[in-house]
Design a protein around this motif. Structure first.
Motif, PDB file in Angstrom:
ATOM      1  N   ASP A 121       0.865  -1.170   0.000  1.00 27.03           N
ATOM      2  CA  ASP A 121       0.000   0.000   0.000  1.00 27.03           C
ATOM      3  C   ASP A 121       0.908   1.228   0.000  1.00 27.03           C
ATOM      4  OD1 ASP A 121      -2.777   0.743  -0.090  1.00 27.03           O
ATOM      5  OD2 ASP A 121      -2.551   1.590   1.901  1.00 27.03           O
ATOM      6  N   ARG A 122       0.335   2.423   0.111  1.00 23.72           N
ATOM      7  CA  ARG A 122       1.132   3.648   0.116  1.00 23.72           C
ATOM      8  C   ARG A 122       0.583   4.636   1.134  1.00 23.72           C
ATOM      9  NH1 ARG A 122       4.687   4.224  -4.126  1.00 23.72           N
ATOM     10  NH2 ARG A 122       4.466   2.672  -5.797  1.00 23.72           N
ATOM     11  N   THR A 123       1.481   5.433   1.674  1.00 19.79           N
ATOM     12  CA  THR A 123       1.059   6.553   2.495  1.00 19.79           C
ATOM     13  C   THR A 123       0.675   7.722   1.588  1.00 19.79           C
ATOM     14  OG1 THR A 123       3.420   7.087   2.735  1.00 19.79           O
ATOM     15  CG2 THR A 123       2.357   5.964   4.565  1.00 19.79           C
ATOM     16  N   ARG A 124       0.174   8.769   2.209  1.00 17.38           N
ATOM     17  CA  ARG A 124      -0.335   9.910   1.451  1.00 17.38           C
ATOM     18  C   ARG A 124       0.723  10.515   0.531  1.00 17.38           C
ATOM     19  NH1 ARG A 124      -5.212  12.217  -0.129  1.00 17.38           N
ATOM     20  NH2 ARG A 124      -4.980  14.466  -0.328  1.00 17.38           N
ATOM     21  N   ASP A 125       1.988  10.480   0.967  1.00 19.31           N
ATOM     22  CA  ASP A 125       3.063  11.085   0.182  1.00 19.31           C
ATOM     23  C   ASP A 125       3.569  10.180  -0.932  1.00 19.31           C
ATOM     24  OD1 ASP A 125       4.312   9.155   1.642  1.00 19.31           O
ATOM     25  OD2 ASP A 125       5.612  10.509   2.782  1.00 19.31           O
ATOM     26  N   GLY A 126       2.927   9.013  -1.114  1.00 20.75           N
ATOM     27  CA  GLY A 126       3.296   8.126  -2.205  1.00 20.75           C
ATOM     28  C   GLY A 126       4.350   7.094  -1.860  1.00 20.75           C
ATOM     29  N   ARG A 127       4.860   7.113  -0.651  1.00 22.54           N
ATOM     30  CA  ARG A 127       5.886   6.149  -0.261  1.00 22.54           C
ATOM     31  C   ARG A 127       5.241   4.791   0.002  1.00 22.54           C
ATOM     32  NH1 ARG A 127       9.414   8.475   4.479  1.00 22.54           N
ATOM     33  NH2 ARG A 127      10.666   6.639   3.911  1.00 22.54           N
ATOM     34  N   VAL A 128       6.018   3.755  -0.251  1.00 23.89           N
ATOM     35  CA  VAL A 128       5.492   2.384  -0.205  1.00 23.89           C
ATOM     36  C   VAL A 128       5.357   1.899   1.233  1.00 23.89           C
ATOM     37  CG1 VAL A 128       5.976  -0.020  -0.812  1.00 23.89           C
ATOM     38  CG2 VAL A 128       6.394   1.802  -2.474  1.00 23.89           C
ATOM     39  N   GLU A 226      -8.901   3.686   3.814  1.00 19.36           N
ATOM     40  CA  GLU A 226      -8.053   4.461   4.719  1.00 19.36           C
ATOM     41  C   GLU A 226      -6.974   5.211   3.946  1.00 19.36           C
ATOM     42  OE1 GLU A 226      -8.181   4.998   7.896  1.00 19.36           O
ATOM     43  OE2 GLU A 226      -9.702   3.571   8.569  1.00 19.36           O
ATOM     44  N   ILE A 227      -6.692   6.424   4.397  1.00 17.11           N
ATOM     45  CA  ILE A 227      -5.558   7.196   3.910  1.00 17.11           C
ATOM     46  C   ILE A 227      -4.566   7.304   5.054  1.00 17.11           C
ATOM     47  CG2 ILE A 227      -4.761   9.419   3.027  1.00 17.11           C
ATOM     48  CD1 ILE A 227      -7.472   9.839   1.784  1.00 17.11           C
ATOM     49  N   PHE A 228      -3.385   6.738   4.878  1.00 18.25           N
ATOM     50  CA  PHE A 228      -2.351   6.773   5.906  1.00 18.25           C
ATOM     51  C   PHE A 228      -1.384   7.915   5.599  1.00 18.25           C
ATOM     52  CE2 PHE A 228      -3.363   2.121   5.518  1.00 18.25           C
ATOM     53  CZ  PHE A 228      -4.102   2.036   6.691  1.00 18.25           C
ATOM     54  N   TYR A 229      -1.163   8.749   6.609  1.00 22.65           N
ATOM     55  CA  TYR A 229      -0.255   9.877   6.420  1.00 22.65           C
ATOM     56  C   TYR A 229       1.165   9.540   6.856  1.00 22.65           C
ATOM     57  CZ  TYR A 229      -4.303  12.785   5.404  1.00 22.65           C
ATOM     58  OH  TYR A 229      -5.429  13.307   4.829  1.00 22.65           O
ATOM     59  N   THR A 230       1.307   8.623   7.794  1.00 24.17           N
ATOM     60  CA  THR A 230       2.635   8.246   8.273  1.00 24.17           C
ATOM     61  C   THR A 230       2.701   6.735   8.444  1.00 24.17           C
ATOM     62  OG1 THR A 230       2.031   8.425  10.621  1.00 24.17           O
ATOM     63  CG2 THR A 230       2.851  10.419   9.518  1.00 24.17           C
ATOM     64  N   LEU A 231       3.911   6.228   8.549  1.00 19.22           N
ATOM     65  CA  LEU A 231       4.113   4.808   8.802  1.00 19.22           C
ATOM     66  C   LEU A 231       3.532   4.412  10.151  1.00 19.22           C
ATOM     67  CD1 LEU A 231       5.390   2.020   8.279  1.00 19.22           C
ATOM     68  CD2 LEU A 231       7.539   2.937   9.198  1.00 19.22           C
ATOM     69  N   LYS A 232       3.751   5.252  11.173  1.00 18.10           N
ATOM     70  CA  LYS A 232       3.253   4.935  12.516  1.00 18.10           C
ATOM     71  C   LYS A 232       1.733   4.848  12.529  1.00 18.10           C
ATOM     72  CE  LYS A 232       3.800   4.085  16.862  1.00 18.10           C
ATOM     73  NZ  LYS A 232       4.449   2.823  17.295  1.00 18.10           N
TER      74      LYS A 232
END
Length: 280
Positions: A121-128, A226-232
């Motif tokens: 999946d990806r966080t909001r900033d596009g990171r995997v 869900e939209i995840f903004y951070t890894l945590k």
């Protein structure tokens, strides 16, 4: 016909004349053929034996067995008996061992077969985001969803160490042929612990059906909404969903019970346990 006669109060002759129907048609009672029961039994047997065959293939099999029967008659009995092709046949579970041999194995007890896979999946900033999923195929319990940016064989080994300390050592571990799964270090360690690695055929994800089904539920119920903004944040939310899946979510294969329902002790039971511990 009987409805019309009862409503109008006319004789059978007059009613037939008004409707333009022959009296012989009204009085006709179909007589089943002598071989109807035997033919029906043969069709039922073939439909059970070949669950993915429709009436046309069953008709061909009947002709091969010596039955002189038409398509229309087979179709009539097929519909009369309520026979139909099921939407999906249950698959037999197969495990491909490291030596290339294949055994058919259905999990029969806890820690019999674990399966694991990766989901992205990806966080909001596009990171995997990489999710390592481990489930017990017999209990359907999700043992872990490890979330990180990268997960290599070393990190996967650490996850298995923690799981085996908590749950025990499984007899088999099933996976596909990804580089993390076939890493020599991980395979050697699992063999040392007494777990047999079982790899599915390349290009056959259905062989890892338990994990694939779980991943589909997770994608549908969690990741797609869900939209995840951070890894945590992803780690916390996904772990919360895993606990909900294990303890609260009804599972159809378990009679709509959760894989590991929570056990709540009443206050009296807790006091008795504490008293017993103090006495010991």
């Amino acid at each position: 016909m009987q409805h019309v006669r009862s409503r109008l109060g006319h004789s059978e002759r007059r009613t037939c004349r008004a409707l333009g129907v022959a009296r012989s048609t009204v009085r006709y009672i179909p007589q089943p053929r002598e071989d109807e029961s035997a033919l029906t039994a043969a069709m039922t047997r073939l439909a059970c034996q070949y669950g993915r065959y429709g009436y046309r293939r069953v008709h061909a099999l009947l002709r091969a067995e010596g039955w002189q029967v038409s398509h229309s008659r087979v179709l009539r009995i097929w519909r009369l008996e309520g026979l139909k092709v099921p939407p999906k046949q249950p698959k037999r579970s197969r495990l491909w061992l490291a030596d290339g041999s294949c055994i058919r194995l259905a999990p029969t007890h806890r820690n019999h077969v674990w399966s694991w896979d990766f989901v992205f999946d990806r966080t909001r900033d596009g990171r995997v985001l990489k999710l390592m999923v481990v489930i017990d195929e017999f209990t359907r319990r999700c043992l872990a969803i490890h979330v990180a940016r990268r997960i290599r064989s070393k990190e996967a080994l650490e996850v298995f160490v923690d799981l085996m300390v908590e749950h025990g050592v499984p007899e088999h571990i099933r996976s596909d042929n990804g580089p993390e799964m076939v890493a020599e270090e991980l395979r050697s360690w699992l063999e040392h612990m007494g777990s047999r690695t079982a790899y599915i055929m390349p290009g056959s994800p259905w062989e890892n059906g338990y994990c694939e089904s779980f991943n589909g539920r997770k994608r549908d119920e969690l990741l797609n909404g869900e939209i995840f903004y951070t890894l945590k944040e992803a780690q916390v939310v996904i772990e919360h969903w895993r606990n909900h899946y294990n303890t609260r979510r009804p599972h159809s294969a378990l009679g709509y019970r959760p894989p590991a329902p929570e056990v709540v002790l009443p206050n009296e039971g807790i006091r008795e346990m504490e008293t017993g511990q103090k006495a010991a």
